[in-house]
Write an enzyme that holds these catalytic residues in place. Structure first.
Site, PDB file in Angstrom:
ATOM      1  N   LYS A 116       0.673  -1.034  -0.128  1.00 63.59           N
ATOM      2  CA  LYS A 116      -0.103  -0.362   0.202  1.00 63.59           C
ATOM      3  C   LYS A 116       0.711   1.093   0.447  1.00 63.59           C
ATOM      4  O   LYS A 116       0.330   2.549  -0.554  1.00 63.59           O
ATOM      5  CB  LYS A 116      -1.091   0.313   1.206  1.00 63.59           C
ATOM      6  CG  LYS A 116      -1.662  -1.121   1.321  1.00 63.59           C
ATOM      7  CD  LYS A 116      -2.871  -0.831   2.588  1.00 63.59           C
ATOM      8  CE  LYS A 116      -3.732  -1.772   2.123  1.00 63.59           C
ATOM      9  NZ  LYS A 116      -5.513  -1.284   3.173  1.00 63.59           N
ATOM     10  N   GLY A 165      -9.302  -3.827   7.369  1.00 59.66           N
ATOM     11  CA  GLY A 165      -9.084  -3.073   8.970  1.00 59.66           C
ATOM     12  C   GLY A 165      -7.920  -3.637  10.064  1.00 59.66           C
ATOM     13  O   GLY A 165      -7.799  -3.191  11.017  1.00 59.66           O
ATOM     14  N   HIS A 208     -16.613   5.792   2.904  1.00 62.17           N
ATOM     15  CA  HIS A 208     -16.210   5.089   1.699  1.00 62.17           C
ATOM     16  C   HIS A 208     -16.637   5.047   0.597  1.00 62.17           C
ATOM     17  O   HIS A 208     -17.574   4.585   0.571  1.00 62.17           O
ATOM     18  CB  HIS A 208     -16.040   4.021   2.344  1.00 62.17           C
ATOM     19  CG  HIS A 208     -15.095   2.383   1.752  1.00 62.17           C
ATOM     20  ND1 HIS A 208     -14.296   2.222   2.279  1.00 62.17           N
ATOM     21  CD2 HIS A 208     -15.215   1.978   0.398  1.00 62.17           C
ATOM     22  CE1 HIS A 208     -13.640   1.492   1.081  1.00 62.17           C
ATOM     23  NE2 HIS A 208     -14.620   1.026  -0.231  1.00 62.17           N
ATOM     24  N   GLU A 287      -6.795   2.768  -1.432  1.00 68.58           N
ATOM     25  CA  GLU A 287      -5.878   1.500  -1.867  1.00 68.58           C
ATOM     26  C   GLU A 287      -6.708   1.365  -3.243  1.00 68.58           C
ATOM     27  O   GLU A 287      -7.749   1.406  -3.330  1.00 68.58           O
ATOM     28  CB  GLU A 287      -6.358   0.090  -1.129  1.00 68.58           C
ATOM     29  CG  GLU A 287      -6.822  -0.554  -0.200  1.00 68.58           C
ATOM     30  CD  GLU A 287      -7.170  -1.445   0.392  1.00 68.58           C
ATOM     31  OE1 GLU A 287      -6.289  -2.165   0.225  1.00 68.58           O
ATOM     32  OE2 GLU A 287      -8.375  -2.138   0.932  1.00 68.58           O
ATOM     33  N   ARG A 291      -8.947  -7.225  -7.091  1.00 69.50           N
ATOM     34  CA  ARG A 291      -9.705  -8.784  -7.253  1.00 69.50           C
ATOM     35  C   ARG A 291     -11.205  -8.462  -8.067  1.00 69.50           C
ATOM     36  O   ARG A 291     -11.203  -7.007  -7.695  1.00 69.50           O
ATOM     37  CB  ARG A 291      -9.373  -9.579  -6.513  1.00 69.50           C
ATOM     38  CG  ARG A 291      -9.771  -8.537  -5.092  1.00 69.50           C
ATOM     39  CD  ARG A 291      -9.784  -8.903  -4.078  1.00 69.50           C
ATOM     40  NE  ARG A 291      -9.337  -8.471  -2.581  1.00 69.50           N
ATOM     41  CZ  ARG A 291     -10.644  -7.624  -1.588  1.00 69.50           C
ATOM     42  NH1 ARG A 291     -11.718  -7.378  -2.786  1.00 69.50           N
ATOM     43  NH2 ARG A 291     -10.334  -6.842  -0.507  1.00 69.50           N
ATOM     44  N   VAL A 294     -16.356  -8.101  -3.321  1.00 69.50           N
ATOM     45  CA  VAL A 294     -17.824  -9.351  -2.736  1.00 69.50           C
ATOM     46  C   VAL A 294     -18.903  -8.658  -2.834  1.00 69.50           C
ATOM     47  O   VAL A 294     -19.725  -9.347  -3.762  1.00 69.50           O
ATOM     48  CB  VAL A 294     -16.940  -8.631  -0.579  1.00 69.50           C
ATOM     49  CG1 VAL A 294     -18.856  -9.099  -0.431  1.00 69.50           C
ATOM     50  CG2 VAL A 294     -16.987  -9.825  -0.735  1.00 69.50           C
ATOM     51  N   ARG A 337     -25.388  -7.470   3.238  1.00 66.73           N
ATOM     52  CA  ARG A 337     -24.425  -8.971   3.705  1.00 66.73           C
ATOM     53  C   ARG A 337     -25.559  -9.296   4.362  1.00 66.73           C
ATOM     54  O   ARG A 337     -25.272  -8.914   5.842  1.00 66.73           O
ATOM     55  CB  ARG A 337     -23.280  -8.753   3.969  1.00 66.73           C
ATOM     56  CG  ARG A 337     -21.949  -8.119   2.645  1.00 66.73           C
ATOM     57  CD  ARG A 337     -21.189  -7.983   2.987  1.00 66.73           C
ATOM     58  NE  ARG A 337     -20.053  -6.738   2.472  1.00 66.73           N
ATOM     59  CZ  ARG A 337     -18.913  -7.150   1.806  1.00 66.73           C
ATOM     60  NH1 ARG A 337     -17.988  -7.597   2.574  1.00 66.73           N
ATOM     61  NH2 ARG A 337     -18.208  -5.672   1.039  1.00 66.73           N
TER      62      ARG A 337
HETATM   63  P1  ADP Z   1     -10.495  -2.400   3.416  1.00 68.82           P
HETATM   64  O1  ADP Z   1     -10.597  -3.588   4.127  1.00 68.82           O
HETATM   65  O2  ADP Z   1     -10.259  -2.036   1.769  1.00 68.82           O
HETATM   66  O3  ADP Z   1      -8.954  -3.665   2.662  1.00 68.82           O
HETATM   67  P2  ADP Z   1      -8.354  -0.459   4.242  1.00 68.82           P
HETATM   68  O4  ADP Z   1      -8.049  -1.503   5.509  1.00 68.82           O
HETATM   69  O5  ADP Z   1      -7.187   0.615   4.045  1.00 68.82           O
HETATM   70  O6  ADP Z   1      -8.863  -1.378   3.104  1.00 68.82           O
HETATM   71  O7  ADP Z   1      -9.649   0.227   4.804  1.00 68.82           O
HETATM   72  C1  ADP Z   1     -10.759  -0.331   5.939  1.00 68.82           C
HETATM   73  C2  ADP Z   1     -11.851   0.467   5.910  1.00 68.82           C
HETATM   74  O8  ADP Z   1     -10.104   2.318   7.076  1.00 68.82           O
HETATM   75  C3  ADP Z   1     -11.939   1.773   5.344  1.00 68.82           C
HETATM   76  O9  ADP Z   1     -13.353   1.909   4.387  1.00 68.82           O
HETATM   77  C4  ADP Z   1     -12.430   3.265   5.820  1.00 68.82           C
HETATM   78  O10 ADP Z   1     -13.445   3.141   6.590  1.00 68.82           O
HETATM   79  C5  ADP Z   1     -11.566   3.540   6.924  1.00 68.82           C
HETATM   80  N1  ADP Z   1     -10.145   4.410   6.185  1.00 68.82           N
HETATM   81  C6  ADP Z   1      -9.083   4.068   5.636  1.00 68.82           C
HETATM   82  N2  ADP Z   1      -8.186   4.680   5.677  1.00 68.82           N
HETATM   83  C7  ADP Z   1      -8.801   5.919   6.608  1.00 68.82           C
HETATM   84  C8  ADP Z   1      -8.059   7.207   6.918  1.00 68.82           C
HETATM   85  N3  ADP Z   1      -7.045   7.713   6.069  1.00 68.82           N
HETATM   86  N4  ADP Z   1      -9.229   8.165   7.276  1.00 68.82           N
HETATM   87  C9  ADP Z   1     -11.293   7.450   7.639  1.00 68.82           C
HETATM   88  N5  ADP Z   1     -10.744   6.401   7.708  1.00 68.82           N
HETATM   89  C10 ADP Z   1     -10.176   4.886   6.937  1.00 68.82           C
END
Ligand code: ADP
Length: 464
Positions: A116, A165, A208, A287, A291, A294, A337
């Protein structure tokens, strides 16, 4: 086109792939663990092969075994679905080395986007805004502190190899940063085998919003509009819809164009998703998922394409049959979901044996699930058991259709989040389209209070 495809996954996505292959006259081989022999994907595939024990590491994640299953059943391609090996560049490479087509982007593109911190640098070079943060990986807490001071608290420490997350921790001040840094690193190491982390400004109350793209191997890239995925619990999506109530036309086309640019400069091929956080009229790249996702049916319901079919065609070397202007997105789609978990008990998974089961139908309603009465929700894997997707001409009609569909749904034997999903469809802020990623966290208590349903008529007035 391929003759025979190995489906390197399980559950509803494996069934989803088997179904499209059948419609394309492509044979399928389902692989399964010892506890998955009776899944629908295994029954519907042309051939099936048990590849190991229930723990994913001993079956679905065992790269050598999956590749040799494809070779010994004479497959010419492998579809990884989502999760498991779908974003594993080594696996994609191993398939290619064995003479199998990996239905997805090149190992190089997967590797670059999976890192990332590197992906942020690539995106910034394309002139697309990224969330302010560190320049690449931060190796020690002092560097992390300097980056956080520069962008301002609160910040997130995020795993460079992360997702879902996991390996992500919030820090509100310099003191909290030390603990967040250590926890994010050790979680990243445990989950992804890689402790590299970077710093990102935490955008408060963002939405998001993600863009679905398709890219062929001739350099053509199109986007298929956005999906709004801000209804999340513990950073995992629960409800997705398209179009996003947060975007106007100019933001929508700016984000679409940004996603296409990113895919082009990554040399991306196949179906992919570019994820953004949105705050007001600003959007920031977080990001790119290399792929199928869901929530892809939300897009399929609006554009009329079968994204798995498109994945197969692209991987088989065919050019896209349409250009951006040919893409027509119609109506409003919503996905809920359905997860075997207990929202009243911190979303604890609820595995078990399914008793009576009834899924909804009717015009504009789609259910993706491999569940049947008597089947088992296994404790070994993800507890999502179904996706209910609806599409209707307007958002309010789509919401009403979803209520009707969820009310018809019966899953006995395991706890599910069905009530919660239904109550979201009656929530005033949801109806107004006025919500952010903290929605569930802030509203869970009220949502689980069934009396809230009496607000329904008032809320509907608000949306008209
Ligand atoms: P994924 O779960 O799609 O792999 P991430 O783990 O990067 O993506 O992020 C999961 C969730 O965390 C995002 O959908 C968003 O809600 C929150 N998030 C990620 N980065 C940020 C940020 N910089 N500020 C606020 N929320 C964030």
């Amino acid at each position: 086109m391929f003759r025979k495809v190995l489906v390197a996954n399980r559950g509803e996505i494996a069934l989803r792939i088997v179904r499209t292959c059948a419609e394309m006259d492509v044979c399928t081989v389902a692989i399964h663990s010892t506890v998955d022999a009776d899944r629908l994907s295994v029954q519907y595939a042309d051939q099936a092969l048990c590849i190991g024990n229930a723990p994913a590491a001993e079956s679905y994640l065992n790269m050598e075994t999956v590749v040799s299953a494809a070779l010994c059943t004479e497959c010419d391609a492998v579809h990884p679905g989502f999760g498991f090996l779908s974003e594993n560049a080594d696996f994609a490479q191993m398939c290619e080395d064995a003479g199998l087509t990996f239905i997805g982007p090149s190992p190089r593109a997967i590797r670059m986007l999976g890192d990332k911190a590197a992906a942020r640098a690539l995106v910034a070079e394309c002139g697309v805004p990224v969330v302010p943060g560190s320049q690449g990986i931060v190796c020690d807490v002092d560097t992390a502190r300097r980056a956080a001071d520069q962008v301002g608290y609160p910040v997130l420490i995020k795993a460079s190899a992360g997702g879902g997350g996991r390996g992500m921790r919030r820090a509100d001040d310099a003191e909290g940063l030390v603990a967040a840094f250590d926890t994010a690193r050790s979680e990243a190491l445990a989950c992804f085998g890689d402790d590299a982390v970077y710093v990102e400004k935490l955008i408060e109350h963002p939405r998001h919003v993600e863009i679905q793209i398709l890219a062929d191997s001739f350099g053509h890239v199109v986007h298929l509009g956005e999906r709004e995925c801000s209804i999340q619990r513990n950073n995992q999506k629960l409800v997705e819809e398209s179009p996003s109530p947060a975007l106007d036309d100019s933001m929508r086309s700016a984000m679409g164009a940004a996603a296409v640019r990113i895919a082009q400069s990554a040399g991306y091929t196949g179906a992919g998703t570019v994820e953004f956080v949105v705050a007001g009229s600003c959007f920031y790249f977080i990001e790119m998922n290399a792929r199928i996702q869901v929530e892809h049916p939300v897009t399929e319901m609006r554009c009329g394409l079968d994204l798995v079919r498109e994945q197969l065609c692209i991987a088989a070397g065919l050019p896209l049959r349409f250009e951006q202007d040919d893409i027509a997105l119609r109506g409003h789609a919503i996905e809920c979901r359905i997860i075997a978990e207990d929202p009243r008990n911190n979303f604890r998974p609820s595995p078990g044996s399914v008793g009576f089961l009834h899924f909804p139908g009717g015009n504009g309603v789609r259910v993706d699930s491999d569940l049947y009465a008597g089947s088992t929700v296994s404790p070994f894997y993800d507890s999502m058991i179904a996706k209910v997707i609806v599409c209707a001409p307007t958002r309010l009609e789509a919401v009403r259709k979803m209520r009707r569909a969820l009310e018809e749904t019966v899953v006995e034997g395991v706890s599910t989040n069905l009530d919660l999903a239904l109550l979201i469809m009656f929530n005033g802020d949801f109806l107004k389209g006025s919500y952010h990623t903290g929605f569930i966290g802030q509203n869970l208590g009220q949502l689980l209070d069934f009396d809230d349903v009496v607000c329904r008529l008032d809320s509907e007035e608000a949306v008209r």
